[in-house]
Design a protein around this motif. Structure first.
Motif, mmCIF file in Angstrom:
data_model
loop_
_atom_site.group_PDB
_atom_site.id
_atom_site.type_symbol
_atom_site.label_atom_id
_atom_site.label_comp_id
_atom_site.label_asym_id
_atom_site.label_seq_id
_atom_site.Cartn_x
_atom_site.Cartn_y
_atom_site.Cartn_z
ATOM 1 N N UNK A 1 1.732 9.562 3.840
ATOM 2 C CA UNK A 1 1.398 8.230 3.362
ATOM 3 C C UNK A 1 0.130 7.724 4.037
ATOM 4 N N UNK A 2 -0.796 7.230 3.230
ATOM 5 C CA UNK A 2 -2.046 6.703 3.754
ATOM 6 C C UNK A 2 -2.098 5.183 3.658
ATOM 7 N N UNK A 3 -0.946 4.557 3.476
ATOM 8 C CA UNK A 3 -0.877 3.107 3.369
ATOM 9 C C UNK A 3 -1.454 2.376 4.573
ATOM 10 N N UNK B 1 0.811 -1.214 0.000
ATOM 11 C CA UNK B 1 0.000 0.000 0.000
ATOM 12 C C UNK B 1 0.848 1.270 0.000
ATOM 13 N N UNK B 2 2.102 1.174 -0.377
ATOM 14 C CA UNK B 2 2.981 2.349 -0.408
ATOM 15 C C UNK B 2 2.569 3.367 -1.474
ATOM 16 N N UNK B 3 1.828 2.925 -2.471
ATOM 17 C CA UNK B 3 1.447 3.817 -3.563
ATOM 18 C C UNK B 3 0.404 4.844 -3.127
ATOM 19 N N UNK B 4 -0.199 4.662 -1.971
ATOM 20 C CA UNK B 4 -1.263 5.555 -1.508
ATOM 21 C C UNK B 4 -0.642 6.667 -0.674
ATOM 22 N N UNK B 5 -0.294 7.774 -1.338
ATOM 23 C CA UNK B 5 0.274 8.906 -0.618
ATOM 24 C C UNK B 5 -0.089 10.199 -1.333
ATOM 25 N N UNK B 6 -0.135 11.249 -0.546
ATOM 26 C CA UNK B 6 -0.367 12.596 -1.064
ATOM 27 C C UNK B 6 0.797 13.437 -0.572
#
Length: 87
Positions: free
Chosen positions: A58-60, A49-54
């Motif tokens: 990180x929202x992983x 879930x590392x791809x979920x970031x702003x």
């Protein structure tokens, strides 16, 4: 009984993810022995879930907890379905 154990294990893993995320607020939290142990348990799953970031946020861990909650719902539905067939 098996479903209760699996549900408990998923809940415990969710708690580990929350503790791991809170360690980021403490200076040197990840470098402590406690942080290293939790990191070894949680980081392999969180890598998915590392791809979920702003930006730098990180929202992983949040997405991982949502996924594990859905797994718990699935286990509960599967348990009800199996016991519905048996009874």
């Amino acid at each position: 009984m098996l479903f209760k154990v699996l549900n408990w294990a998923v809940s415990a893993y969710i708690l580990l993810i929350v503790v791991y995320a809170l360690l980021s607020w403490l200076p040197g939290g990840y470098q402590s022995k406690f942080g290293q142990i939790i990191g070894r348990l949680v980081e392999p799953f969180l890598r998915y879930f590392e791809f979920v970031s702003v930006g730098p946020l990180g929202f992983g861990p949040v997405v991982a907890i949502i996924v594990l909650t859905l797994v718990q719902y699935g286990l509960s539905a599967l348990e009800q379905m199996i016991f519905g067939l048996i009874l």
